[in-house]
Design a protein around this motif. Structure first.
Motif, PDB file in Angstrom:
ATOM      1  N   GLU A   1       0.813  -1.206  -0.123  1.00  0.00           N
ATOM      2  CA  GLU A   1      -0.045   0.174  -0.010  1.00  0.00           C
ATOM      3  C   GLU A   1       0.779   1.000  -0.010  1.00  0.00           C
ATOM      4  O   GLU A   1       0.710   2.247  -0.792  1.00  0.00           O
TER       5      GLU A   1
ATOM      6  N   SER B   1       2.778   1.539  -3.371  1.00  0.00           N
ATOM      7  CA  SER B   1       1.963   2.095  -4.610  1.00  0.00           C
ATOM      8  C   SER B   1       1.168   3.634  -4.235  1.00  0.00           C
ATOM      9  O   SER B   1       1.330   4.275  -5.165  1.00  0.00           O
ATOM     10  N   ARG B   2       1.205   3.916  -3.032  1.00  0.00           N
ATOM     11  CA  ARG B   2       0.851   5.413  -2.682  1.00  0.00           C
ATOM     12  C   ARG B   2       1.909   6.380  -3.392  1.00  0.00           C
ATOM     13  O   ARG B   2       1.782   7.486  -4.070  1.00  0.00           O
TER      14      ARG B   2
ATOM     15  N   ILE C   1       4.271   5.708  -5.246  1.00  0.00           N
ATOM     16  CA  ILE C   1       4.766   5.661  -6.919  1.00  0.00           C
ATOM     17  C   ILE C   1       3.579   6.449  -7.522  1.00  0.00           C
ATOM     18  O   ILE C   1       3.984   7.188  -8.448  1.00  0.00           O
ATOM     19  N   ALA C   2       2.355   6.397  -7.008  1.00  0.00           N
ATOM     20  CA  ALA C   2       1.386   7.144  -7.841  1.00  0.00           C
ATOM     21  C   ALA C   2       1.585   8.584  -7.579  1.00  0.00           C
ATOM     22  O   ALA C   2       1.488   9.483  -8.349  1.00  0.00           O
ATOM     23  N   LYS C   3       1.941   9.017  -6.328  1.00  0.00           N
ATOM     24  CA  LYS C   3       2.444  10.422  -5.900  1.00  0.00           C
ATOM     25  C   LYS C   3       3.567  10.940  -6.945  1.00  0.00           C
ATOM     26  O   LYS C   3       3.488  12.236  -7.694  1.00  0.00           O
TER      27      LYS C   3
ATOM     28  N   ALA D   1       4.480   9.647  -9.650  1.00  0.00           N
ATOM     29  CA  ALA D   1       4.393   9.671 -10.997  1.00  0.00           C
ATOM     30  C   ALA D   1       3.568  11.028 -11.654  1.00  0.00           C
ATOM     31  O   ALA D   1       3.550  11.343 -12.378  1.00  0.00           O
ATOM     32  N   ALA D   2       2.489  11.173 -10.673  1.00  0.00           N
ATOM     33  CA  ALA D   2       1.670  12.238 -10.888  1.00  0.00           C
ATOM     34  C   ALA D   2       2.309  13.734 -10.726  1.00  0.00           C
ATOM     35  O   ALA D   2       2.419  14.475 -11.640  1.00  0.00           O
TER      36      ALA D   2
ATOM     37  N   GLU E   1       4.055  14.174 -14.096  1.00  0.00           N
ATOM     38  CA  GLU E   1       3.411  14.335 -15.196  1.00  0.00           C
ATOM     39  C   GLU E   1       3.142  16.069 -15.228  1.00  0.00           C
ATOM     40  O   GLU E   1       2.918  16.605 -16.037  1.00  0.00           O
TER      41      GLU E   1
END
Length: 50
Positions: free
Chosen positions: A26, A29-30, A32-34, A36-37, A40
């Motif tokens: 968890e 994943s949190r 990595i998503a942060k 990646a955002a 971007e």
């Protein structure tokens, strides 16, 4: 893989094992998503949102 080099070099490969704890997954994943955002936003010229 049939992808442009920029896309292929931006891939992230993860491995999970027998000892991977749900909380670790968890958290990873949190984060990595942060990240990646944030990447971007930088690539598109938008200010980094925290």
């Amino acid at each position: 893989m049939g992808l442009p080099p920029e896309r292929a070099l931006s891939a992230l490969r993860l491995s999970l094992g027998r000892w991977s704890a749900p909380q670790e997954i968890e958290t990873a994943s949190r984060l990595i998503a942060k990240a990646a955002a944030a990447g971007e936003h930088r690539a598109s010229g938008h200010p980094l949102i925290t």
